[in-house]
Each structure stands twice: as structure tokens, then as C-alpha cells.
Design a protein around this motif. Sequence first.
Motif, PDB file in Angstrom:
ATOM      1  N   LEU A   1     -14.360   4.330  11.528  1.00 51.42           N
ATOM      2  CA  LEU A   1     -14.233   4.247  10.076  1.00 51.42           C
ATOM      3  C   LEU A   1     -15.072   5.323   9.390  1.00 51.42           C
ATOM      4  CD1 LEU A   1     -14.425   0.361   9.764  1.00 51.42           C
ATOM      5  CD2 LEU A   1     -12.396   1.801   9.552  1.00 51.42           C
ATOM      6  N   ALA A   2     -14.537   5.856   8.310  1.00 51.29           N
ATOM      7  CA  ALA A   2     -15.243   6.878   7.535  1.00 51.29           C
ATOM      8  C   ALA A   2     -16.270   6.179   6.654  1.00 51.29           C
ATOM      9  CB  ALA A   2     -14.251   7.675   6.700  1.00 51.29           C
ATOM     10  N   ALA A   3     -17.372   5.821   7.268  1.00 54.59           N
ATOM     11  CA  ALA A   3     -18.397   5.062   6.539  1.00 54.59           C
ATOM     12  C   ALA A   3     -19.683   5.117   7.326  1.00 54.59           C
ATOM     13  CB  ALA A   3     -17.951   3.611   6.392  1.00 54.59           C
ATOM     14  N   LYS A   4     -20.766   4.746   6.678  1.00 51.67           N
ATOM     15  CA  LYS A   4     -22.039   4.609   7.386  1.00 51.67           C
ATOM     16  C   LYS A   4     -22.076   3.225   8.024  1.00 51.67           C
ATOM     17  CE  LYS A   4     -24.718   7.854   4.652  1.00 51.67           C
ATOM     18  NZ  LYS A   4     -24.467   8.922   5.659  1.00 51.67           N
ATOM     19  N   ARG A   5     -22.821   3.126   9.104  1.00 50.88           N
ATOM     20  CA  ARG A   5     -22.801   1.876   9.858  1.00 50.88           C
ATOM     21  C   ARG A   5     -23.135   0.645   9.013  1.00 50.88           C
ATOM     22  NH1 ARG A   5     -25.000  -1.932  12.452  1.00 50.88           N
ATOM     23  NH2 ARG A   5     -26.991  -1.459  11.474  1.00 50.88           N
ATOM     24  N   PRO A   6     -24.172   0.680   8.175  1.00 53.87           N
ATOM     25  CA  PRO A   6     -24.495  -0.562   7.453  1.00 53.87           C
ATOM     26  C   PRO A   6     -23.399  -0.988   6.480  1.00 53.87           C
ATOM     27  CG  PRO A   6     -26.334   0.992   7.380  1.00 53.87           C
ATOM     28  CD  PRO A   6     -25.155   1.739   7.913  1.00 53.87           C
ATOM     29  N   GLU A   7     -22.484  -0.062   6.142  1.00 55.66           N
ATOM     30  CA  GLU A   7     -21.398  -0.425   5.217  1.00 55.66           C
ATOM     31  C   GLU A   7     -20.283  -1.201   5.917  1.00 55.66           C
ATOM     32  OE1 GLU A   7     -22.147   3.884   3.035  1.00 55.66           O
ATOM     33  OE2 GLU A   7     -20.166   3.423   3.834  1.00 55.66           O
ATOM     34  N   ILE A   8     -20.318  -1.204   7.244  1.00 52.91           N
ATOM     35  CA  ILE A   8     -19.205  -1.816   7.983  1.00 52.91           C
ATOM     36  C   ILE A   8     -19.590  -3.219   8.437  1.00 52.91           C
ATOM     37  CG2 ILE A   8     -17.712  -1.629  10.020  1.00 52.91           C
ATOM     38  CD1 ILE A   8     -18.261   1.432   9.878  1.00 52.91           C
ATOM     39  N   GLU A   9     -18.794  -4.180   8.041  1.00 54.75           N
ATOM     40  CA  GLU A   9     -19.001  -5.561   8.471  1.00 54.75           C
ATOM     41  C   GLU A   9     -17.779  -5.936   9.300  1.00 54.75           C
ATOM     42  OE1 GLU A   9     -21.660  -7.832   9.027  1.00 54.75           O
ATOM     43  OE2 GLU A   9     -22.132  -7.098   6.998  1.00 54.75           O
ATOM     44  N   ILE A  10     -17.976  -6.115  10.590  1.00 52.16           N
ATOM     45  CA  ILE A  10     -16.824  -6.325  11.476  1.00 52.16           C
ATOM     46  C   ILE A  10     -16.031  -7.563  11.053  1.00 52.16           C
ATOM     47  CG2 ILE A  10     -16.163  -6.861  13.874  1.00 52.16           C
ATOM     48  CD1 ILE A  10     -18.406  -4.972  14.770  1.00 52.16           C
ATOM     49  N   SER A  11     -16.742  -8.563  10.566  1.00 51.03           N
ATOM     50  CA  SER A  11     -16.029  -9.798  10.208  1.00 51.03           C
ATOM     51  C   SER A  11     -15.105  -9.614   9.010  1.00 51.03           C
ATOM     52  CB  SER A  11     -17.036 -10.919   9.935  1.00 51.03           C
ATOM     53  OG  SER A  11     -17.904 -10.523   8.889  1.00 51.03           O
ATOM     54  N   ASN A  12     -15.245  -8.489   8.278  1.00 56.18           N
ATOM     55  CA  ASN A  12     -14.334  -8.210   7.172  1.00 56.18           C
ATOM     56  C   ASN A  12     -13.076  -7.461   7.616  1.00 56.18           C
ATOM     57  OD1 ASN A  12     -16.133  -9.390   5.471  1.00 56.18           O
ATOM     58  ND2 ASN A  12     -17.019  -7.460   4.715  1.00 56.18           N
ATOM     59  N   LEU A  13     -13.046  -7.023   8.853  1.00 55.08           N
ATOM     60  CA  LEU A  13     -11.897  -6.243   9.337  1.00 55.08           C
ATOM     61  C   LEU A  13     -10.761  -7.182   9.733  1.00 55.08           C
ATOM     62  CD1 LEU A  13     -13.770  -3.645  11.586  1.00 55.08           C
ATOM     63  CD2 LEU A  13     -12.695  -3.215   9.364  1.00 55.08           C
ATOM     64  N   PRO A  14      -9.531  -6.669   9.794  1.00 56.19           N
ATOM     65  CA  PRO A  14      -8.420  -7.507  10.263  1.00 56.19           C
ATOM     66  C   PRO A  14      -8.762  -8.119  11.629  1.00 56.19           C
ATOM     67  CG  PRO A  14      -7.601  -5.419   9.389  1.00 56.19           C
ATOM     68  CD  PRO A  14      -9.091  -5.317   9.411  1.00 56.19           C
ATOM     69  N   GLU A  15      -8.259  -9.321  11.844  1.00 55.42           N
ATOM     70  CA  GLU A  15      -8.637 -10.092  13.024  1.00 55.42           C
ATOM     71  C   GLU A  15      -8.370  -9.336  14.326  1.00 55.42           C
ATOM     72  OE1 GLU A  15      -7.043 -14.080  12.886  1.00 55.42           O
ATOM     73  OE2 GLU A  15      -7.647 -14.390  14.979  1.00 55.42           O
ATOM     74  N   LEU A  16      -7.254  -8.617  14.364  1.00 53.58           N
ATOM     75  CA  LEU A  16      -6.922  -7.881  15.586  1.00 53.58           C
ATOM     76  C   LEU A  16      -8.081  -6.982  16.016  1.00 53.58           C
ATOM     77  CD1 LEU A  16      -3.719  -6.541  16.876  1.00 53.58           C
ATOM     78  CD2 LEU A  16      -5.356  -4.738  16.323  1.00 53.58           C
ATOM     79  N   PHE A  17      -8.708  -6.311  15.038  1.00 55.29           N
ATOM     80  CA  PHE A  17      -9.790  -5.384  15.383  1.00 55.29           C
ATOM     81  C   PHE A  17     -11.081  -6.106  15.740  1.00 55.29           C
ATOM     82  CE2 PHE A  17      -7.200  -2.716  12.353  1.00 55.29           C
ATOM     83  CZ  PHE A  17      -6.577  -1.985  13.348  1.00 55.29           C
ATOM     84  N   GLN A  18     -11.235  -7.320  15.210  1.00 54.83           N
ATOM     85  CA  GLN A  18     -12.466  -8.063  15.524  1.00 54.83           C
ATOM     86  C   GLN A  18     -12.566  -8.347  17.019  1.00 54.83           C
ATOM     87  OE1 GLN A  18     -13.422 -11.386  12.964  1.00 54.83           O
ATOM     88  NE2 GLN A  18     -12.300 -10.448  11.261  1.00 54.83           N
ATOM     89  N   ALA A  19     -11.407  -8.451  17.684  1.00 61.31           N
ATOM     90  CA  ALA A  19     -11.417  -8.666  19.132  1.00 61.31           C
ATOM     91  C   ALA A  19     -11.971  -7.440  19.861  1.00 61.31           C
ATOM     92  CB  ALA A  19     -10.011  -8.986  19.623  1.00 61.31           C
ATOM     93  N   TYR A  20     -11.936  -6.287  19.173  1.00 61.13           N
ATOM     94  CA  TYR A  20     -12.488  -5.052  19.735  1.00 61.13           C
ATOM     95  C   TYR A  20     -13.881  -4.784  19.165  1.00 61.13           C
ATOM     96  CZ  TYR A  20      -7.834  -3.827  21.590  1.00 61.13           C
ATOM     97  OH  TYR A  20      -6.655  -3.803  22.293  1.00 61.13           O
ATOM     98  N   SER A  21     -14.663  -5.822  18.969  1.00 56.84           N
ATOM     99  CA  SER A  21     -15.924  -5.643  18.229  1.00 56.84           C
ATOM    100  C   SER A  21     -16.815  -4.553  18.823  1.00 56.84           C
ATOM    101  CB  SER A  21     -16.685  -6.960  18.152  1.00 56.84           C
ATOM    102  OG  SER A  21     -17.015  -7.388  19.458  1.00 56.84           O
ATOM    103  N   GLY A  22     -16.759  -4.371  20.131  1.00 53.79           N
ATOM    104  CA  GLY A  22     -17.597  -3.339  20.755  1.00 53.79           C
ATOM    105  C   GLY A  22     -17.003  -1.949  20.683  1.00 53.79           C
TER     106      GLY A  22
END
Lengths: 645, 645
Positions: free
Chosen positions: A536-557
Motif C-alpha cells: 500500500l502507498a502509505a506509511k506503516r502506522p497508517e495501515i490497519e490490517i483489520s480495515n482491509l477487505p477480509e480476503l487480504f486479512q488472511a494474508y496478514s503477514g
Amino acid sequence: MSDSSLYDIVIIGAGPVGLLLSVCLSRWGYKVRHIDNRPVPTATGRADGIQPRSIEILKNLGLKSGIMAHKPARVFEVAFWDPAPEGKIVRTGTWASCPDFLDGRYPYTALLHQGLIERVLIEDIQKNGTVVQRPWTITRFETNHANPDYPVEVDLKNLDSNVVDTVRTKYLFSGEGARSFVREQLGVQIRHKDPISHVWGVMDGVVRTNFPDIKMKCTIHSDHGSIMVIPRENNMCRLYIQIASSTDPDFDPRKTATVAEVQAAAKKIFAPYYVSWDRVEWYSVYPIGQGIADKYTLDHRVFMGGDVCHTHSPKAGQGMNTAFHDAINLAWKLHLVESGFANRNVLETYEVERKFIAETLLDFDNKYAALFSQRIPSAAEVSDAHAGSESQKDNPFVEMFKANCEFTSGFGVAYKSNIFNHSLEHPFQHPLVITDSEKLRPGRIIPPSDVTRVVDANVVHLENEIPFNGAFRLFIFGGQKASPKKGGHKALADLASGLSRPDSFYSRFSCKNSTRDTHYDSDNPHSKFFSIALTLAAKRPEIEISNLPELFQAYSGRIYADDRRQMKALDAKFGAHAKVGLTGDEGAVVVVRPDGHVGVAIRLVEGQGTVEALEGYFKGFTTPSSFVGSESGLGGGKAHVRAQL
Amino acid sequence: MSDSSLYDIVIIGAGPVGLLLSVCLSRWGYKVRHIDNRPVPTATGRADGIQPRSIEILKNLGLKSGIMAHKPARVFEVAFWDPAPEGKIVRTGTWASCPDFLDGRYPYTALLHQGLIERVLIEDIQKNGTVVQRPWTITRFETNHANPDYPVEVDLKNLDSNVVDTVRTKYLFSGEGARSFVREQLGVQIRHKDPISHVWGVMDGVVRTNFPDIKMKCTIHSDHGSIMVIPRENNMCRLYIQIASSTDPDFDPRKTATVAEVQAAAKKIFAPYYVSWDRVEWYSVYPIGQGIADKYTLDHRVFMGGDVCHTHSPKAGQGMNTAFHDAINLAWKLHLVESGFANRNVLETYEVERKFIAETLLDFDNKYAALFSQRIPSAAEVSDAHAGSESQKDNPFVEMFKANCEFTSGFGVAYKSNIFNHSLEHPFQHPLVITDSEKLRPGRIIPPSDVTRVVDANVVHLENEIPFNGAFRLFIFGGQKASPKKGGHKALADLASGLSRPDSFYSRFSCKNSTRDTHYDSDNPHSKFFSIALTLAAKRPEIEISNLPELFQAYSGRIYADDRRQMKALDAKFGAHAKVGLTGDEGAVVVVRPDGHVGVAIRLVEGQGTVEALEGYFKGFTTPSSFVGSESGLGGGKAHVRAQL
């Protein structure tokens, strides 16, 4: 025939190509019978150069650190020495092994003897349940399609006991080296691009010298002959000397030379520098011609690779590296066919892709001597700062030099357009396919970049994050429009929902989640055939994985922040995006083949266009059977079971 | 007493401090008797955090790759979680483990259990001929100066056989941990800076959770208590929970808690996130107070280090790291005294330097909780872009925060002025000594930089090129005036000729070359006590080693071109020079102690001034005996023989 005599593959030969193929297929759960006719593994000597791109491949396989633990020599530059007045020699130039414009993650050649490399591969194979049996040889094989499951029958003979074991297998692979029983039996001819053959002497040892470039790769031409110097692990140094050539008036391919004769010749060439040997570790004399096999397979059941298919001079240090590429190229294709994902005809691309590279290698091998007898271009001439400028494109010498650097470092492995590598000639076309990118070129690897992994804030190498697991890689770049700061993930949400539809290419090949625990699996949470890395085009603290679509949350790492400054894109706000050519608002989905080569790049847009384009690309080679029926539908049960063989 | 009962040192305890001291002294040829009272090495658990500076130390010792092969977790950031409405918890901030302004080569904490770290050290010790005997304990010791060669008598008891072995030794070292027989026998008191003691529970295991920061170090405060989360190797996670505090009304230092109780408490703290355990690998409850030993030695024969001398809470992950520093600090001083290089009184600096750091650690430990209950400064506030600006210096909160980051990452180990660490208070003063540099601060480490090694064109880390070999390091920066392009090496030539004079500090401690083969020794070609690294302000192809003064040619593998672009000095023409503050024409000789801390920096000028200043610095602590007579003159024979004991 009992089950114990049935194999997925029989591999003949435990050199680089056979071992690396065995590593991959053993890891992926295939039943491998692997034999070698030598009683013990390579103890020392033989091949020794791991090129920059091969280091990346080994890293991606998790094998790099084991090999680097043997402390190979690292060659960053090659020096050229030529005759000077009064019988002296003088350095006339140096050139980087992997110049800056290639942007290699490991810009050096690692040098250590083949035995140490093989040891690391053998340990990995054993860990995954395959044993390399020695000394065994192959005495007969036959393909009989009357037995469609195990069409190849092979006789293997134990050279200690002379007992012959007859087995049946889905595939037979020959990595026997230049003298191949399998190739001979198949009647496959070797074609010689250059009719000249040579006798080479090669000697590894610890030398004592005041020659200043003894720690660098050198080509020395002197009035007393020529020599190639290659530094090695443990303070050693390898010397290559040409002992005879078929252009000699009295050429004898069995001509040989003793260690003392080679040392005496070397002393004359090195003069006025002194050279003496503390010890010699390995010495060999061998005749070699340039050759390439007409075919790499006849029936797509019996395959060949490595030196069986291509031989050439050792000068450019390409042998083992080409073998590695052969192995991984075949490995994932066999895997995707045998696990029910890809159509059987994709196996045809093995010969097409790899033979093209071997031809390129032989062409290069021919030009090599000629090239370096000319001048070396200056760094300024080859600088990538003006990569696109007309003045440089007008300079064919510089262009050829760059192409050759690219080729020897392994970054020139550029597969041509085919069903995997998209181009304007590809049968599937879609307006969202990116066709004009200078950074994302199908058939070539993806540019390297540093990113921050969101889940643990580790700074990592994006291009290497998805391991060589046999899966297609979807590198998703969110784009600046989809930056969390701009509140917008619409395109990502649409992508996720498209992929999640039960009839999408992604869902059709997914496993039933109930069959396995995916809590710790960031690489294949849904399917053995797809791995996703989302940047994602963002700084790390701006990204909250739980806000992403569920499909991507399975790829949390496998979710990354594009917030690291890249040395090669210092001015870019989002360096990893910039390095793949995404400088505007839009993102992209870059489909990367399991071996790291780009398949197709598709713009990431709102709506279902992106998924549509992906669907069209994958339809080109995935099995139709997987598209229908409940058996392989939602859960892809059959495919999964077969992959777990 | 037979020779077999005579040792250079007896080491009690095979934890981090004892093992690392044993590694160093065993490598340098000393006869070490090393015992531990546990029957087997640490299997799991215990200490686990290797801080950024400690990783550099291990790298310099050649031990990093062995430890990293165990794939530790890497912590780049710490996250702070606090209570939120409705019994929830919320992330209130994150901060880098080793922020950018610290310029650490490895900006992360590596986490893996102490047993894996110990294993790497034990293997190294064994390779160098020392065996860690188990289970043995110490039952008596006595220093008797009537026997000046081996003044300490020690009784060691085998806990299996109960046989007691009486040995004599030059030194006794206690690395026994917090409960030390040696410390007790010496009557050394532990002073408590903070009278409060705590009971901690610590648990390693694989957890299953949807808590998003489980892969990061976290401090979680909730309405149900507090917990510290630390990621570990093999998908594990460590939890620290405070079970009791001496401030509790019913405090019992023997209070304990079961695994199930700690898990239940953790579940409440993590809520609303779920957490469960797949397995628990290690669990322990221990009371710990803050304490510091009054003395680290009484007679400079019996020394103590590690937890024997300082105990504190595990929160900041400093225990093992402080132990490492204790070990290397003592190792090189013992070595230089025993090999006849340094005066015996330099041993006094061990306690002075290390006790000061332990005091700082305890101060820090006290402030830690207080600090993080305040706000975390933003990255902009702490940015090094304005390191020197007044606005930042005016902000005591940011200054304290930076100091604490620096301290926990290990870069704050800043020894005060003494005979090794030059300052304006040092007894020797010379106009060429650099006293105002912000980059080269005696007592602190040298800034990292990338350079190109001339002999093999490898890109290397300059600060790590000279291994931890017990020698003083002379980092010579040629300066722009001495660039080969400007034809000038006059200052370098004068330096070389000054060092080569038979009565120079450098020559007086040299070995007779005839006694050993230095052809492959780029670190100590002339003397066991000095290693040189010469960095020239030039591009690699401009440097011809054979044109350098002969003294430097012996260091052919330690000559570098300052031609790499440094991420932290992008605008500098000569980045490695710039990173040590040399932006003008002049060069410098930076004397770095064997443990990597700067001793003194001296301008490199034409004439003999530079050597004069070096001479004055070394005169401060080198033995006078070495300054006279033929015995230790040119060849330094005696010193050499003793170092080879």
C-alpha cells in the motif's frame, strides 16, 4: 507392480540440475526416486560460480544462508590484463560483475566449490524425505501410454550389488551431465554452434603471489598465453588454462598437462609477478565443445536439463546457473500440471523457454572472447542515468556490453511471449493489461524494492517475500489513489470481492478451509496455487490490517507499507510503486510466475475489470475440469489432494 | 602443583557473560578452565533479546551468522496499548526499536532463546580448545600474592563425583548469575537503587490470536492489568506479567502463579481480542529487585560480571546485552596486560567503565515506566535532520526519549574519559588531537559506513572490517588532500615512516616477521597489538596498492576506497569521510579500542606530528618494559610468546 515401485518422478544425476529439481518436488510432497552413479557426493572442485540472479533464486528457496555459511569468495569486479612492453602484463580495465544499472539485490558472483553447494541441497532433500541413492545408474527406460498414470518404466541398477530395480513413474528426468544415457537412448542430437572445441585445464589451490588482483576475477592475456583467475573460498584461487584447441595444427582432444606443467605455464603468464602454490586442492583437464541438444524432451514424460542439454566453455561461469534455471522452470510446471491446476500442454514451454536461453548462452559464449578483446566501455557510457537517452541507444557497442553483463549476471533470462508471458501477441487481450511498461516486462523478473511489513514492522525485500512455493504470485500495488489516507480502498475492495466470488479463478482453486489450519499460513491461506503480497502507498502506522477487505486479512503477514526510501528511486514518494513504474495514481496487480518471472501486469481499477483481465489470463492455461462441478469447485478438493501426493 | 593444574583464567558460569569471555580468551590462546553447575546447557527460555549494538558486536566476533541461522524474530518497533472505553484496549503509539537517528547497522532487536545463543558460543569455545565442564561448582578460592605468577587458588568440585580439584590461576572470573558464591565470599554488597522488588511471570509459547500486534514488541496496559508481549523465533511469543510487587499490601516475594492463572490473566488483558495457546514452551516465575554490586573486583585478580553485578527488571531487555559488554570489556584488557602490552593498572578501568554503565541502566530502568506513561514524541520531533538545531535541544522530553532509545539499543554505552578515552581532561594533550567532533566521540563507537575494499572490490562495512582480535585499531582516513588523484600521499608517507621507525610505539610491539607467515594475515601483519584499516578519498580503480607506502602494503586486504554513496550522507563526495566528520581536506587517524569504542582521533598531517600524538596517547598505558632492550624491541618476542600461551 507394487505401490512401492511407483514414483511421481525418477531423477537421474545429483548435480545442480537434478538436486534443485529434487529439492522443489520433495518439498511439495512428490514421491521422488533420485539416483546418482557416483559413490559419494562431489568432494571438491567442479563448478563454482553462483551468479547474482542465482543467489536471488537460492534466497527465494531459503537455501542462500546455508550456502553463504561456507563463506564463498565474492566477485564484484572482473579485471582485464593484457601484454605490456618488456614481457610484462598490465591491467587495461575493470568492470563490475553486476553493474549498478542492473539493480541486483546481490551484485556479486559467489564462488565456492560445487560440493559445498550440493551438500546444502542434499540436506534439504533429505529433510523432505527423499534420499539420493548411490551408486546407482539407469540401464533402460520406456514410455508406454497404455499405463496413463505411470507411463514410464525405468530399470535402475545398483552399481555395488548389480541388482536391477524396475520402477514405474510419471516422469523421468535426466540430469546426468554431458555424457547422458537418456539423451543417447532418445537419439537426441547435440548441435554444435561453434565447431571449435578446446581442452581446458582447471586447478584450485592456495597461491602465494604479489599479483595485485588475485582476489578478483581476471582474464590475463600475455605473450606466454592466457589464463583466467577466479578467487574462491578459503583463500583459494582457481586458474583456467586453455591447453589445446581444435584450431591447433596438431590438435588432440586427449591432450593433457600435469599440474607442474600448468603451474609452470601460469608462472610465465603472471611474470613479472611471482606465483607459487601452498597447496593444490583439485586439478582436472577436460575437453569441451559448444553444444546444444535438439530437444529437451520427446514425449513430455522424459525430460532432460543441465549439461545434458547444453555444454560450453567455462569462461563465463554459466553452467551451474543455467542448470538451476532449468530445474526451477521445470519444477513448477510439473507441479501445476500434476496438481490439476494447469493444462498438460504447458509442459511444452519448458523446452521452448529453456532452449532459447541455452541458444542465447551459446551465442554469448561465442561473442565473449571477441567482445573483451575490444575496449571496455567507461562507467559513464553505461550509466543507467541515461538509460533512455538516444545518444546511448545509438551506441551498439555499449548496448551489446550491457546485454552481456545482464546475461552473465542472470538478469538477462528473458523468456519470450507465450501462454504465461503476456504480450501483444498473446491470445488474450484486455484494455487493463499494462503493455508499455519498461519496468514490468513479462518474461523478466520484477524489480527489487524495500518495503515495511505491516504486521511486524520488519524492513524486507518485497520481491523475495513470497517463497518459491509453486504458487502464482499476485503482487498487488494499491496505488496512491487507494492510500488509506485518501480514505479509499474501493479498487481493492472490488478486487477482493471479485476474487472471492465462488466462480472466480482464485476461488475455484481454493482448498476447503476445514481441511487445514491456515492460522499461521500467510502464503497460502486460501489456495496452494496463489500467494498474494499487497503493498500500500502509505506509511506503516497508517495501515490497519483489520480495515482491509477480509480476503487480504488472511494474508496478514504479506501486507506492506511502501514507506522506505529506495536508493534507486530517491525522489519517489512511494519507492516500491515507482520501481515497478507506477508513478501516477493507479495501482496494479502484477502476476508473477512461481519462478519469479512476470506473467502479466494489470491495472488496478474500481469495478470488475481487473478481475476480468486476471480471469482471462489464467483461463489460458488452467484446467477446464477445475471450472466445473462440485468435485473441484469451491474447495478444489481434488486438486488439493493431488498436490499433497 | 603440576602444570596441568595451572590456568590463565578460571571462569565460573556458562551464561552469556562467562561464555563470551571464554570465547575471546580461548581464541587468543589462553588456557581457560570453564565450569558451570548446571548439568546441561540452557534448553530453552531465559534471556532472549539481542539489541542492535550487541548484534554488531556478535558480527565483529564472527558469531552473528550462527545465531541468525536460528531465525530469531526481529523487532523493529514497539507498540503501546492503553485502556479504552468499554473495557477495550487501543494502540496509542508505536516507536522504532532503533530509530533512524541512531544510524544502527542492524536497526532491530533479535529475539531467540538464550539456549540457542549459548550453543553458538559453546561451539566456538570448543573449536578453540576449551571445554565447559558440567556439573561443577566452586567451593573455595583465595588470592595469595606470594605466588605472583598464579596468585589465585581455587577449589572446584564435580557435582557428580564430589571430587574436588584444586587449581591455581592468574585470574578467576565469576559469571555465576544473581546468586554468586564468589561475590558472597568477597563480601561485596549489592546496593538497591530502587527498594521496590517485583515477582515476574514469563511464558514462552505459540499463541493463536487476532491481536494485530502479536508480531511486535508491545506494552499493554488494560483495566485488568498489564502485560509485555515479545515475538520470538518459531512463531512463538513471550509474555511478561507482573505477579506481585513489594508495594502490594500483602507482598510475598515467594508468591507464584500457575500457567493457567497467567493465561487467564492474559486473556482478560487482551480482550476484546481472543488469545489461546497451541503450546507453552517455557514458563517461570521469579522475584527480582534492582541491584548493583559495590565492587566488580577487589584485587584485580578475581573479577565478576553479568548478573553477579547488576540485576534489574526484564522490561528493557538489557540483561544479556550488558553481560556481553562486560565480557568483551574485560577480555581485551586482560589480554593486553597478560601479553605484556599494557600496564596492569588498566584493569582498573573494567569496574569504572562497566559499573558506570550498570548505574545508567538502573537509572534508566527506573525511568522507563514513567517515560512511557507520557506521550511518545513524533518522528519529526526526533528526526536527526535537525540534530544540531536549537529548537530540539530545547525540548528535554525529546532529548530524554532519544537518550533512552540510544541506551536500550546499546548505542548509549558511552564510556567516560579515562586513560583509554581521550578528552580535555586526559593527561596527554596534543594540538593535533580532534576534541570537538560530533561524530568521533571517545568512549563511543565509530559511525558505520560502506566502502569498497580495494583488493577484491567487495562492498563492505568499514566499522566491522577489523575483527575483534584484541588489537587496537587504527582507522586511517587519507583525506581529500591525500587523494591519489591529487598525486599526494605525503601525509600518509610521513605517517608510515613514523610508524616504521624502530622506536615507535608501533614497531616496539611488533613481532619478528621470521617467526610467522604473514602472507595471508591482513589484520596483524606486523604486530598482534595493532590492526590498520586505511580508507582513501578516491574511487577504487584510482588506487594502486603497490604505490602506497610499504607499511600499508602489508595491510593489502584492509585498504578501502571511499566511493560508495551513503544513505546517511547522500550529498557527500566522500561519504565515509563525511560520516566521521571529515568534510574538509584533512584526514585523520582514529584510534579505536579492541572493543570498537573510539580512544582518540588525531589529524593526519605532513611531518611527524600525527605519530607524535599517537605516541603520546599509547604511552599512557603501554608497558615501559617494552620500550627498552632488545628482548622486546624490534621483534617484541616476549610479548608475542606470552600472548600465545
